[in-house]
Design a protein around this motif. Structure first.
Motif, PDB file in Angstrom:
ATOM      1  N   UNK A  43     115.308 -27.608  71.951  1.00 48.15           N
ATOM      2  CA  UNK A  43     115.703 -28.835  71.303  1.00 48.15           C
ATOM      3  C   UNK A  43     114.458 -29.665  71.058  1.00 48.15           C
ATOM      4  N   UNK A  47     118.940 -36.481  63.849  1.00 46.55           N
ATOM      5  CA  UNK A  47     119.400 -36.896  65.176  1.00 46.55           C
ATOM      6  C   UNK A  47     118.440 -36.395  66.241  1.00 46.55           C
ATOM      7  N   UNK A  75     119.626 -20.451  60.673  1.00 48.19           N
ATOM      8  CA  UNK A  75     119.604 -21.889  60.390  1.00 48.19           C
ATOM      9  C   UNK A  75     118.699 -22.216  59.212  1.00 48.19           C
ATOM     10  N   UNK A 114     116.271 -38.607  68.917  1.00 50.95           N
ATOM     11  CA  UNK A 114     116.400 -38.384  70.355  1.00 50.95           C
ATOM     12  C   UNK A 114     115.054 -38.044  70.965  1.00 50.95           C
ATOM     13  N   UNK A 148     121.309 -33.042  61.487  1.00 51.88           N
ATOM     14  CA  UNK A 148     121.052 -32.563  62.840  1.00 51.88           C
ATOM     15  C   UNK A 148     119.591 -32.783  63.200  1.00 51.88           C
ATOM     16  N   UNK A 151     120.407 -22.625  55.867  1.00 55.51           N
ATOM     17  CA  UNK A 151     121.417 -23.637  55.634  1.00 55.51           C
ATOM     18  C   UNK A 151     120.962 -24.625  54.582  1.00 55.51           C
ATOM     19  N   UNK A 152     121.895 -25.152  53.820  1.00 54.28           N
ATOM     20  CA  UNK A 152     121.507 -26.169  52.845  1.00 54.28           C
ATOM     21  C   UNK A 152     121.079 -27.440  53.567  1.00 54.28           C
ATOM     22  N   UNK A 204     123.383 -29.879  55.292  1.00 48.70           N
ATOM     23  CA  UNK A 204     123.978 -29.507  56.570  1.00 48.70           C
ATOM     24  C   UNK A 204     123.015 -29.660  57.719  1.00 48.70           C
ATOM     25  N   UNK A 212     112.833 -44.430  76.617  1.00 54.28           N
ATOM     26  CA  UNK A 212     113.971 -45.272  76.240  1.00 54.28           C
ATOM     27  C   UNK A 212     113.553 -46.645  75.729  1.00 54.28           C
ATOM     28  N   UNK A 213     112.553 -46.667  74.880  1.00 57.40           N
ATOM     29  CA  UNK A 213     112.152 -47.947  74.321  1.00 57.40           C
ATOM     30  C   UNK A 213     112.356 -47.924  72.812  1.00 57.40           C
ATOM     31  N   UNK A 260     112.436 -32.562  73.309  1.00 56.58           N
ATOM     32  CA  UNK A 260     112.807 -32.760  74.701  1.00 56.58           C
ATOM     33  C   UNK A 260     111.658 -32.373  75.601  1.00 56.58           C
TER      34      UNK A 260
END
Lengths: 373, 505
Positions: free
Chosen positions: B33, B397, B383, B401, B394, B386-387, B390, B408-409, B36
């Motif tokens: 991910x 996001x 993946x 993240x 993701x 994918x267009x 789509x 967390x600021x 992370x």
């Protein structure tokens, strides 16, 4: 919208929805800033079924963090009601960020802050960015941690006689002058000769390595770090311990030795041995101030001043039980050496005294620090 | 030798293996991910470590750390997003390959390179730790400054034909790195009284902003999927694996460079893969034009180095308690929680079983991680087809993240977006971006080491033998790569001029 179960090249809608679902938990994970409970349960025991957030103003893995993580499970046992104690790392701004955040939380008794020396010195000496007020906090307990000053062998640091007659300039190296100025000033008073200060090293391990390399002559380090890494070199005769920053004894009104390295004298004692007289002057008030904030208050658990009384009482009792828990204290001693634990009001008194000494000598300290800007 | 075998058999004790697998699994997810990364995973696992047997705890922590260097390749290759700091260089050629429908090839090559690199890194730990202490000690502040300067000089190798732009890009990165409060002087630079800026710009939002945002933007603007070709063409993962084995010299060089550079405190993980990528791109004999456009060697080199450095970085961490990076710092904390003593004793024979436990953990973790990644390759590489409508949400996001989860600021998100705008412009106008990252990552250490050197030695440090030695190496590397290009270009000009003259004569 036309319904299609198959998008390009056999990648079905299922895969996409799986991705979407997979990203949701990510959004939720670690979002633990607000405590799960914002109001205490009504009942006999304040902390029953609650979660306490312990804010550590350092990143994960550092000395203070390790200490907090060591203490957390024992605290869960000893605080009445057996609350969960969760360590939250909030690094940034040299402890400002974490303590600011602690100060911002609701004073509902569900958040504790762990303060170290800079938490107490910054409001007076480097207030920019400090958004908390120590007056709004009350102390729960403090665990002492000390600092040991040591130097390379063969430079004449081995005995008071040799110290008296050092001719060359010595190089003291450290991380940050704001934290270490008291040690440097005391050192300069003891040695009477020239001691240059270089700062900007990354940490205790780096300065020790620099010492072994010959880049530095003297440096200092937290006692746990000293016991972990430096004692080996001392045994091999490569490094010589000089003095400890020491603990402040309120009753005696003076700085006394660090219980985890009882053989190493305080700067005051060293001065007497070298010069045959008691030390005096602003330097030594600063020494006391830094002993309080850096050593006695080395790990100070604080609660909000406005937290409910029963919460505070439960917490102080919890820390008292923690202090009396031999299993924990032994474990801690293994990690960090002997620690002195003080509770509640005693700690508050030290916080005030430390603050008073810092404020009285602020100009003197700032002038000394100006050398390194 | 028997000590090694004994340590190995102990690894297979059920409990330890279980924790290793847990660590590896967490590492896979964390690396997969985007953003992370290692440190978060380590911090999460750190709380579990309390009270564990050292060998078990290490199995878990190292299992995690070793594998993120392998699994971070997915996001880098398929989406052009750095999974961890170490996978940035992989994007340079991995992502173009994915765009050509060759994601599987890139992934296969990357994973096998990672495995081999990890093994070399583990081996170098075992081999060098007994003798490394004097070498590490030989590097004082001046030498560390020269090493950092070496990293900065790599900017020249990554200039992609536009040295002026690369220089400015790098200098701007260094400028960004000066922002913040200086601990040892109390000075505030460019903070404007905003407490968020006291610590300066954070690396993750910067890296994500400068690499990922432009890629997502271009995906959406061009309305294409990552892979332009519609069919699942292109080679299989195993073809990728075979390709790695066809470049043994490259793998060896990259792994060796990765682990040795990591063994020297002060170089830092984010830059090692750039150094290796840069020297490979400019150093190989044949077919250099494809670097940056999908040369498989541009994937193999940084991925080997990336994993090798996990082993190398443990040398100063174990010997001197000086962590090579953020994950090593957390690892040290884990050691403390388990009561493990680090220090010069690690070089002694009595510590050998412990060191070997670490080595075998790295080996097993790398093997398990690679197997898992290879298994995941084919399904996940779809993946790339994918267009954008789509996949882009993701990615967006994930990118938010990634920037937010570090501390967390809110400021981190603002940084990411602002840098993202900069990144889009740089991509649009062909300003090279890697120099900016390098300048940023190395700016602060370079200043620090220089400050310490000057404070301690005045200008005398320049005449130290190791300093001169490193300067010579820098000069040689630059001459052999960039210099050679210039000479060739010059010769080509000369030949063209000559043929023109003979043509018109």
């Amino acid at each position: 919208m036309t319904s299609r179960t198959v998008l390009h090249n056999g990648v079905s809608r299922k895969v996409l929805s799986l991705l979407a679902v997979a990203s949701l938990p990510l959004a939720g994970c670690q979002g633990g800033e607000d405590g799960a409970d914002s109001s205490a349960t009504e009942g006999d025991v304040f902390y029953e079924g609650e979660t306490i957030e312990l804010i550590v103003p350092f990143g994960a893995g550092g000395g203070t963090d390790v200490f907090a993580r060591l203490a957390a499970p024992y605290l869960e046992e000893h605080i009445e009601g057996s609350p969960e104690v969760v360590v939250q790392n909030v690094p940034g701004g040299g402890t400002r960020e974490g303590i600011n955040q602690f100060a911002r939380q609701d004073p509902d008794g569900l958040t504790i802050g762990l303060l170290t020396a800079s938490g107490f010195t910054n409001p007076v000496l480097a207030p920019e960015g400090v958004e908390y007020d120590l007056e709004d906090m009350t102390a729960l307990a403090s665990f002492s941690s000390g600092f040991v000053v040591y130097g390379a062998a063969g430079l004449g640091l081995e005995s008071p006689d040799q110290l008296r007659s050092i001719a060359d300039t010595l190089i003291y190296g450290g991380v940050s002058p704001a934290t270490e100025i008291a040690r440097l000033l005391s050192l300069r008073d003891v040695v009477d000769g020239q001691v240059d200060g270089i700062f900007g090293f990354d940490g205790g391990a780096e300065v020790t390595t620099a010492l072994v390399q010959g880049e530095l002559d003297i440096t200092s380090r937290s006692t746990p770090g000293y016991l972990d890494d430096v004692t080996e070199y001392v045994e091999d005769g490569e490094i010589v311990p000089l003095a400890v920053q020491g603990m402040y004894d309120v009753n005696a009104g003076e700085v006394v030795r660090d219980p985890s390295v009882p053989d190493v004298p305080t700067f005051g004692e060293l001065y007497e041995e070298v010069h045959g007289a008691s030390p005096s002057g602003s330097v030594w008030d600063v020494n006391a101030a830094y002993a309080i904030t850096g050593s006695n208050l080395g790990r100070a658990f604080m609660a909000h001043g406005e937290a409910p009384d029963e919460a505070r009482e439960a917490l102080v009792s919890g820390f008292e039980a923690l202090r009396d828990d031999t299993a924990f204290m032994n474990e801690l001693a293994e990690q960090e050496g002997e620690t002195t634990v003080l509770l509640g009001d005693e700690v508050d008194a030290l916080v005030s005294e430390g603050r008073r000494l810092l404020e009285e000598n602020e100009a003197f300290i700032q002038e000394a620090l100006a050398e390194f800007e | 030798m028997e000590v090694a075998m004994e340590a190995l058999t102990q690894m297979f004790g059920a409990e330890r293996l279980l924790w290793l697998v847990l660590g590896v699994t967490v590492g896979l997810i964390m690396g997969l991910i985007p953003g992370l990364g290692g440190v978060t995973g380590m911090a999460v696992l750190l709380s579990l470590v309390f009270g564990m047997e050292p060998e078990t705890g290490i199995a878990m922590l190292l299992g995690m750390a070793a594998v993120t260097a392998t699994s971070d390749t997915f996001a880098a290759v398929m989406l052009g997003i750095p999974g961890t700091a170490g996978s940035q260089a992989t994007i340079m050629d991995g992502y173009p390959l994915a765009k050509q429908g060759q994601a599987n090839l890139a992934l296969g090559a990357a994973f096998s390179a990672s495995l081999l690199g990890g093994l070399v890194g583990a081996a170098s730990l075992a081999v060098f730790i007994p003798v490394a202490a004097p070498v590490v000690l030989a590097f004082g502040s001046p030498e560390l400054f020269m090493l950092t300067f070496f990293g900065l000089a790599m900017v020249a190798l990554l200039s992609q034909g536009a040295p002026g732009k690369a220089l400015i890009s790098g200098l701007f990165g260094m400028l960004l790195s000066t922002m913040g409060m200086v601990q040892h002087t109390g000075a505030h630079r460019f903070t404007g009284g905003i407490s968020y800026l006291f610590d300066g710009v954070s690396l993750v939002p910067l890296a994500v902003g400068i690499f990922a945002i432009p890629e997502v933007t271009s995906l959406l603007v061009q309305r294409t999927s990552v892979a332009h070709r519609a069919q699942v063409s292109g080679s299989s993962v195993f073809a990728g694996i075979r390709t790695t084995f066809r470049h043994p010299g490259l793998v060896l060089y990259s792994s060796a460079a990765g682990s040795l550079l990591a063994a020297l405190p002060g170089v830092g993980g984010a830059v090692i893969d750039w150094i290796v990528y840069g020297t490979t791109a400019k150093g190989v004999r044949k077919n250099r034009e494809n670097f940056g456009r999908g040369d498989i060697r541009g994937v193999i080199a940084p991925e080997s180095a990336n994993n090798a450095k996990e082993g190398g970085t443990l040398i100063p961490t174990l010997l001197f308690g000086i962590p090579g990076g953020a994950t090593a710092a957390v690892l040290l904390g884990g050691f403390a929680l388990m009561g493990v003593q680090t220090g010069p004793r690690m070089a002694q024979p009595e510590s050998l079983p412990f060191v070997l436990t670490i080595v075998w953990t790295l080996v097993l973790a790398n093997v398990l991680g690679t197997l898992a990644c290879v298994a995941l390759s084919t399904p996940l590489s779809r993946l790339t087809f994918l267009p954008p409508a789509s996949i882009a949400p993701f990615i967006i996001v994930a990118v938010f993240i990634a920037s937010y989860q570090e501390s967390f600021r809110f400021g981190d998100l603002v940084t990411m977006l602002l840098i993202g705008v900069l990144g889009v412009m740089m991509k649009e106008f062909d300003w090279p971006r890697p120099p900016l990252i390098i300048g940023f990552v190395l700016g602060a250490p370079a200043e620090n080491y220089l400050w310490r050197s000057m404070s301690r030695y005045g200008l005398d440090w320049i005449s130290r033998p190791t300093v001169i030695g490193i300067a010579a190496v820098i000069a040689v590397v630059l001459l052999a790569t960039v210099g050679r290009d210039r000479v060739r270009a010059f010769q080509r000009l000369g030949r063209e001029a000559a043929s023109e003259r003979s043509g018109t004569a």
